[in-house]
Enzyme design. Structure first.
Site, PDB file in Angstrom:
ATOM      1  N   ASP A   1       0.848  -1.193   0.000  1.00 49.87           N
ATOM      2  CA  ASP A   1       0.000   0.000   0.000  1.00 49.87           C
ATOM      3  C   ASP A   1       0.881   1.240   0.000  1.00 49.87           C
ATOM      4  O   ASP A   1       1.616   1.495   0.962  1.00 49.87           O
ATOM      5  CB  ASP A   1      -0.876  -0.040   1.255  1.00 49.87           C
ATOM      6  CG  ASP A   1      -2.099   0.856   1.160  1.00 49.87           C
ATOM      7  OD1 ASP A   1      -2.073   1.804   0.369  1.00 49.87           O
ATOM      8  OD2 ASP A   1      -3.067   0.593   1.880  1.00 49.87           O
ATOM      9  N   ASP A   2       0.835   2.029  -1.081  1.00 47.64           N
ATOM     10  CA  ASP A   2       1.616   3.266  -1.213  1.00 47.64           C
ATOM     11  C   ASP A   2       3.119   3.021  -1.306  1.00 47.64           C
ATOM     12  O   ASP A   2       3.919   3.888  -0.935  1.00 47.64           O
ATOM     13  CB  ASP A   2       1.336   4.228  -0.050  1.00 47.64           C
ATOM     14  CG  ASP A   2      -0.057   4.832  -0.082  1.00 47.64           C
ATOM     15  OD1 ASP A   2      -0.837   4.490  -0.977  1.00 47.64           O
ATOM     16  OD2 ASP A   2      -0.370   5.639   0.808  1.00 47.64           O
TER      17      ASP A   2
ATOM     18  N   CYS B   1      -5.901   3.628  -3.989  1.00 49.03           N
ATOM     19  CA  CYS B   1      -5.986   2.235  -3.530  1.00 49.03           C
ATOM     20  C   CYS B   1      -7.274   1.505  -3.886  1.00 49.03           C
ATOM     21  O   CYS B   1      -7.235   0.420  -4.469  1.00 49.03           O
ATOM     22  CB  CYS B   1      -5.753   2.173  -2.028  1.00 49.03           C
ATOM     23  SG  CYS B   1      -6.810   3.241  -1.057  1.00 49.03           S
TER      24      CYS B   1
ATOM     25  N   ARG C   1      -7.717  -2.082  -6.096  1.00 51.47           N
ATOM     26  CA  ARG C   1      -8.212  -3.320  -5.496  1.00 51.47           C
ATOM     27  C   ARG C   1      -9.404  -3.866  -6.276  1.00 51.47           C
ATOM     28  O   ARG C   1      -9.543  -5.079  -6.467  1.00 51.47           O
ATOM     29  CB  ARG C   1      -8.576  -3.057  -4.025  1.00 51.47           C
ATOM     30  CG  ARG C   1      -7.359  -2.764  -3.178  1.00 51.47           C
ATOM     31  CD  ARG C   1      -7.655  -2.027  -1.864  1.00 51.47           C
ATOM     32  NE  ARG C   1      -6.437  -1.374  -1.416  1.00 51.47           N
ATOM     33  CZ  ARG C   1      -5.523  -1.951  -0.641  1.00 51.47           C
ATOM     34  NH1 ARG C   1      -5.724  -3.161  -0.173  1.00 51.47           N
ATOM     35  NH2 ARG C   1      -4.426  -1.301  -0.313  1.00 51.47           N
TER      36      ARG C   1
ATOM     37  N   LYS D   1      -6.231  -5.227   4.643  1.00 50.57           N
ATOM     38  CA  LYS D   1      -7.054  -4.070   4.285  1.00 50.57           C
ATOM     39  C   LYS D   1      -7.993  -4.419   3.133  1.00 50.57           C
ATOM     40  O   LYS D   1      -7.561  -4.930   2.111  1.00 50.57           O
ATOM     41  CB  LYS D   1      -6.129  -2.909   3.893  1.00 50.57           C
ATOM     42  CG  LYS D   1      -6.832  -1.697   3.285  1.00 50.57           C
ATOM     43  CD  LYS D   1      -5.829  -0.602   2.976  1.00 50.57           C
ATOM     44  CE  LYS D   1      -6.422   0.501   2.113  1.00 50.57           C
ATOM     45  NZ  LYS D   1      -5.462   1.603   1.874  1.00 50.57           N
TER      46      LYS D   1
ATOM     47  N   HIS E   1     -11.125  -2.060   2.061  1.00 50.11           N
ATOM     48  CA  HIS E   1     -11.381  -0.735   1.479  1.00 50.11           C
ATOM     49  C   HIS E   1     -12.221  -0.792   0.205  1.00 50.11           C
ATOM     50  O   HIS E   1     -11.954  -0.088  -0.769  1.00 50.11           O
ATOM     51  CB  HIS E   1     -10.073   0.013   1.230  1.00 50.11           C
ATOM     52  CG  HIS E   1     -10.264   1.511   1.325  1.00 50.11           C
ATOM     53  ND1 HIS E   1      -9.368   2.424   0.821  1.00 50.11           N
ATOM     54  CD2 HIS E   1     -11.265   2.254   1.882  1.00 50.11           C
ATOM     55  CE1 HIS E   1      -9.790   3.651   1.046  1.00 50.11           C
ATOM     56  NE2 HIS E   1     -10.945   3.575   1.695  1.00 50.11           N
TER      57      HIS E   1
ATOM     58  N   HIS F   1       1.449   2.365   3.901  1.00 55.75           N
ATOM     59  CA  HIS F   1       0.531   3.501   3.995  1.00 55.75           C
ATOM     60  C   HIS F   1       0.648   4.157   5.368  1.00 55.75           C
ATOM     61  O   HIS F   1       0.913   3.491   6.362  1.00 55.75           O
ATOM     62  CB  HIS F   1      -0.903   2.989   3.782  1.00 55.75           C
ATOM     63  CG  HIS F   1      -1.947   4.054   3.595  1.00 55.75           C
ATOM     64  ND1 HIS F   1      -2.319   4.917   4.606  1.00 55.75           N
ATOM     65  CD2 HIS F   1      -2.716   4.366   2.519  1.00 55.75           C
ATOM     66  CE1 HIS F   1      -3.271   5.719   4.156  1.00 55.75           C
ATOM     67  NE2 HIS F   1      -3.525   5.413   2.901  1.00 55.75           N
TER      68      HIS F   1
ATOM     69  N   ASP G   1      -0.416  -0.993  -4.611  1.00 59.93           N
ATOM     70  CA  ASP G   1      -1.707  -0.532  -5.126  1.00 59.93           C
ATOM     71  C   ASP G   1      -1.619   0.806  -5.848  1.00 59.93           C
ATOM     72  O   ASP G   1      -2.533   1.174  -6.587  1.00 59.93           O
ATOM     73  CB  ASP G   1      -2.752  -0.473  -4.013  1.00 59.93           C
ATOM     74  CG  ASP G   1      -2.420   0.538  -2.916  1.00 59.93           C
ATOM     75  OD1 ASP G   1      -1.287   1.072  -2.899  1.00 59.93           O
ATOM     76  OD2 ASP G   1      -3.301   0.783  -2.063  1.00 59.93           O
ATOM     77  N   ASN G   2      -0.567   1.571  -5.633  1.00 58.06           N
ATOM     78  CA  ASN G   2      -0.308   2.822  -6.364  1.00 58.06           C
ATOM     79  C   ASN G   2       1.113   3.249  -6.032  1.00 58.06           C
ATOM     80  O   ASN G   2       1.809   2.575  -5.272  1.00 58.06           O
ATOM     81  CB  ASN G   2      -1.314   3.928  -6.001  1.00 58.06           C
ATOM     82  CG  ASN G   2      -1.601   4.078  -4.523  1.00 58.06           C
ATOM     83  OD1 ASN G   2      -2.706   3.804  -4.065  1.00 58.06           O
ATOM     84  ND2 ASN G   2      -0.602   4.488  -3.744  1.00 58.06           N
TER      85      ASN G   2
ATOM     86  N   LYS H   1       1.121   9.217  -6.079  1.00 61.66           N
ATOM     87  CA  LYS H   1      -0.263   8.783  -5.874  1.00 61.66           C
ATOM     88  C   LYS H   1      -1.234   9.935  -6.138  1.00 61.66           C
ATOM     89  O   LYS H   1      -0.918  11.088  -5.902  1.00 61.66           O
ATOM     90  CB  LYS H   1      -0.395   8.295  -4.426  1.00 61.66           C
ATOM     91  CG  LYS H   1      -1.781   7.920  -3.956  1.00 61.66           C
ATOM     92  CD  LYS H   1      -1.729   7.505  -2.488  1.00 61.66           C
ATOM     93  CE  LYS H   1      -3.102   7.182  -1.933  1.00 61.66           C
ATOM     94  NZ  LYS H   1      -3.033   6.762  -0.511  1.00 61.66           N
TER      95      LYS H   1
END
Length: 785
Positions: A77-78, A115, A119, A173, A175, A267, A373-374, A434
């Site tokens: 994540d990130d 994100c 996903r 996660k 989301h 993240h 995710d990004n 991002k």
């Protein structure tokens, strides 16, 4: 009454039923949520008067082909493109390096710029708008491409795999559920166990504290607050993932599984262990400019990027390292050291998971995928922050304010995020980050390994692919035809392109013809050697600036705009973007500032004006709690028999990073507002009476029209934040006992609303959690005016 005879009879019946099952799979360890079925199975047996004269017809139970591989997807994540060793990074990541050596790295793999959409695309094989998730999952924006949750007419990878005999497990996660549907009462239709997963443990929100998560979920159960002082979410998450596999193997030694492992790291908040931070003391003293150059050189040496690749210029607002002041360097370095510790721990836990698979003999026949995710995050401003919640209240911390966190950076009472200069180093050699569609926002590491099924080891693939290609790839590798029906319902055909062809052929031309991008009105389109990018600042329209054009084969870091030289190419790609926008439900473009989206979208559909809340309720999370920002309101507690010694929290929402609390302490009524560690504390000017007493906090919001007019006169522009200010008063039996001007009310918070206690991370530094109210507290009343 149980006797040896009745027990034996029950066992015999169980054995008989097992024999009749004709070798079907064991049940999962936790009952799976049933996939929606709209058609009944046809009965092919024969029914007579008695069982003995009838012919049964047992329902089939799906079994995968013998030797079918497990599938593990690890979604970071990130994480930036160059943060890990296999992509030129200097952060210690030996387990990801080992994964890359056992499989393949893709140099040109992209995702969406945020994100939730990534996903959605990953799990469905669709473009993110087609799946209904054009932006974050917090809200339904009112349009098909921006529902915020996976649509009913899309199939998820776990739904498909479960119909082919796979156990489906998720840890981490999610989301992909609206914020007002994350309570213990649901509705659960968009939760993981309703979208194909047999088991789930993790959090539904966009982020969580790594030390004290505000709402952990097991299946559809909201767990009590964590009380273990040594709890650390990344380690606990890996324990849970391993435990799910262990439970499965205790009941079924052969059933393949799909594990979706989504740690929510790195993240924000960048919460880290002291021993991990210690490893990086002094490691980044050279500064982000030098580290970018070193990482690009490593990427070229690895063969990830061509020799002619140039570093992108500094992102807007980033100062060259040599021009920074001493305090800036000290803060920026500490924030980067802390971030590196978080990435290091992510790698450690991936290593634990892979080690366990090796110990049970299943690593060889597991398709193991890793990606982010990004790109790296730019969310909190140029300087980074010791507490990002200040930024989300429109008051980012200064360098000096963040320096106050340095001695405990990464610990539970901090909420850190690194500065823009270091995020650009994370994204080396790319520009931006991002929430944009430049390479820095969408180009990420992608590693795939399957020792039993992919012969190539340690290689690099340069074919272009996108996140919606993962699901079709896996189905092809598993020999599963993408279905039109899942659980009896018609579903959209997948829109991604399998990359399976490239696993054995590094020279094969890419089969991905092109890809559109859109996030927050930021747009891009890539096809072949060319990419157009549209960039907008927060308050600009989507088309405020012209397209920029890049030859990404010759210029991977998108440094030289060729739009003026090749207007025909711009027009060609512009046409393709609009065609994709129509086809994939991208319109209407929602080009509004990030911090204004909450004002223009209804997060909470509860229209109640009066809330009667009793103590010991499960915390009410932000999506279901009363929305107090932007309105006048009153909080009242009527105490029937108060004693002078009674004290504690009457009502609290939030945590040490942002929140509010109404409490009694030292025989005084106190209201405390914590907005990113900017605190307003109002203490009653008199002691509280004993016996029956009414205690209240009343907030009277300023007139909206007057606030807007004041903003226009003072700055020449309209600032929606100014309309939230007002005056607050403490009331004892209706009489004013204290007051304060509230310029920034609470708008961003993670921990939920509680009555009679503040159970996890305390809003106030003047008490320790849970600070339960010691007297009678029948209810607390919230009245919205």
């Amino acid at each position: 009454m149980n006797t040896p005879f009745t027990t034996a009879l029950a066992l015999a019946g169980a054995l008989l039923l097992g024999a009749c099952d004709n070798g079907s799979a064991h049940a999962p360890t936790t009952a799976a949520a049933a996939t929606v079925t709209t058609t009944a199975a046809t009965f092919s047996g024969d029914i007579a008067t008695t069982h003995g004269d009838s012919q049964p017809d047992y329902l089939p139970r799906p079994r995968p082909p013998e030797g079918a591989p497990n599938v593990v997807i690890v979604l970071a994540d990130d994480l930036g493109y160059s943060d890990i060793a296999p992509y030129g990074g200097d952060i210690r990541t030996p387990n990801l390096a080992a994964l890359a050596e056992s499989g393949l790295r893709y140099s040109d793999f992209t995702v969406t710029g945020v994100c939730s959409p990534t996903r959605a695309a990953l799990l469905t094989g669709l473009n993110h708008h087609s799946a209904g998730v054009g932006w974050l999952a917090e809200w339904d924006a009112g349009f098909p491409g921006y529902r915020g949750e996976l649509r009913a007419d899309v199939a998820t990878l776990p739904e498909i795999l479960r119909e082919h005999g796979y156990a489906t497990l998720m840890a981490g996660k999610w989301h992909l559920t609206h914020s007002n549907k994350r309570s213990r009462l649901g509705p659960f239709d968009s939760w993981p166990t309703q979208r194909g997963f047999d088991r789930y443990w993790g959090f539904l929100d966009g982020e969580a504290s790594q030390w004290q998560p505000h709402a952990l979920i097991d299946g559809t159960t909201q767990l009590p607050p964590v009380s273990d002082p040594d709890f650390y979410f990344p380690d606990a998450l890996t324990d849970q993932a391993i435990g799910m596999i262990r439970d499965l193997r205790a009941l079924d030694g052969d059933k393949p599984f799909f594990l979706y492992y989504t740690p929510g790291a790195p993240h924000a908040p960048h919460h880290t262990k002291a021993q991990d931070r210690a490893r990086y003391r002094g490691a980044f003293d050279a500064g982000y400019d030098a580290i970018r150059s070193q990482r690009l050189a490593a990427q070229k040496a690895l063969g990830l990027l061509p020799e002619h690749t140039r570093l992108s210029p500094p992102n807007p607002g980033v100062t060259p390292w040599q021009d920074l002041g001493a305090d800036e360097r000290r803060l920026y370095t500490a924030l980067q050291e802390n971030y590196a510790a978080f990435v290091d721990n992510l790698d450690q836990n991936i290593g634990r998971l892979r080690t366990y698979l090796g110990e049970i003999g299943e690593l060889e026949n597991t398709i193991f995928i890793f990606l982010s995710d990004n790109g790296a995050s730019r969310e909190v401003g140029v300087h980074g922050s010791g507490n990002v919640m200040a930024f989300f209240h429109n008051r980012p911390l200064t360098v000096q304010e963040s320096l106050g966190y340095l001695d405990r950076l990464g610990e539970t009472d901090t909420h850190p995020h690194y500065p823009h200069g270091w995020l650009q180093a994370s994204n080396t050699p790319f520009a931006h980050a991002k929430r944009t569609n430049w390479a820095g926002g969408v180009r990420v590491p992608f590693i795939i390994a399957w020792p039993a099924g992919i012969e190539a080891r340690g290689g690099i693939r340069h074919q272009f692919h996108h996140v919606n290609d993962i699901a079709p790839t896996l189905l092809e590798l598993l020999g599963i035809t993408p279905p039109n029906l899942v659980g009896g319902r018609q579903v959209k055909p997948m829109e991604g392109t399998s990359l399976a062809y490239s696993l054995a052929d590094s020279a094969a031309p890419t089969r991905k013809d092109g890809q559109y991008y859109e996030i927050e009105g930021q747009r891009a389109y890539t096809r072949g050697d060319w990419k157009i990018v549209g960039f907008r600042e927060e308050r600009e329209a989507y088309d405020a600036r012209p397209w920029q054009l890049f030859n990404i084969t010759e210029d991977p870091a998108e440094t030289t705009d060729l739009a003026a030289e090749f207007p025909g190419k711009v027009a060609e790609l512009d046409k393709l973007w609009w065609q994709a926008a129509e086809r994939y439900e991208v319109l209407p473009l929602i080009d509004m500032p990030l911090l204004e989206r909450a004002f223009r979208t209804r997060e909470n559909n509860d229209e109640r004006k009066v809330w009667r809340l009793q103590r010991d309720i499960t915390p009410i999370l932000v999506g279901n709690a009363p929305t107090l920002a932007g309105t006048s309101y009153r909080i009242t507690a009527r105490l029937p028999a108060r004693r002078a010694s009674d004290e504690g929290v009457l009502l609290a929402m939030g945590d040490a990073h942002s929140g509010y609390s109404l409490y009694v302490q030292s025989n005084r009524l106190v209201y405390e507002l914590n907005v990113g560690h900017t605190r307003t504390r109002v203490v009653s000017d008199r002691p509280l009476p004993e016996g029956a007493v009414e205690l209240a906090w009343h907030f009277n919001k300023d007139n909206t029209a007057l606030a807007l007019a004041s903003g226009l006169l003072s700055s020449g522009s309209i600032d929606p934040w100014k309309t939230l200010a007002g005056q607050g008063q403490l009331l004892i039996n209706g009489e004013v006992a204290g007051q304060a001007e509230i310029t920034t009310p609470l708008t961003a918070v993670w921990e939920g609303l509680e009555v009679g206690q503040d159970s996890l991370s305390p809003v106030s530094t003047h008490y320790r959690a849970p600070f339960r109210y010691s007297g009678e507290l029948p209810e607390v009343l919230i009245e919205i005016e």
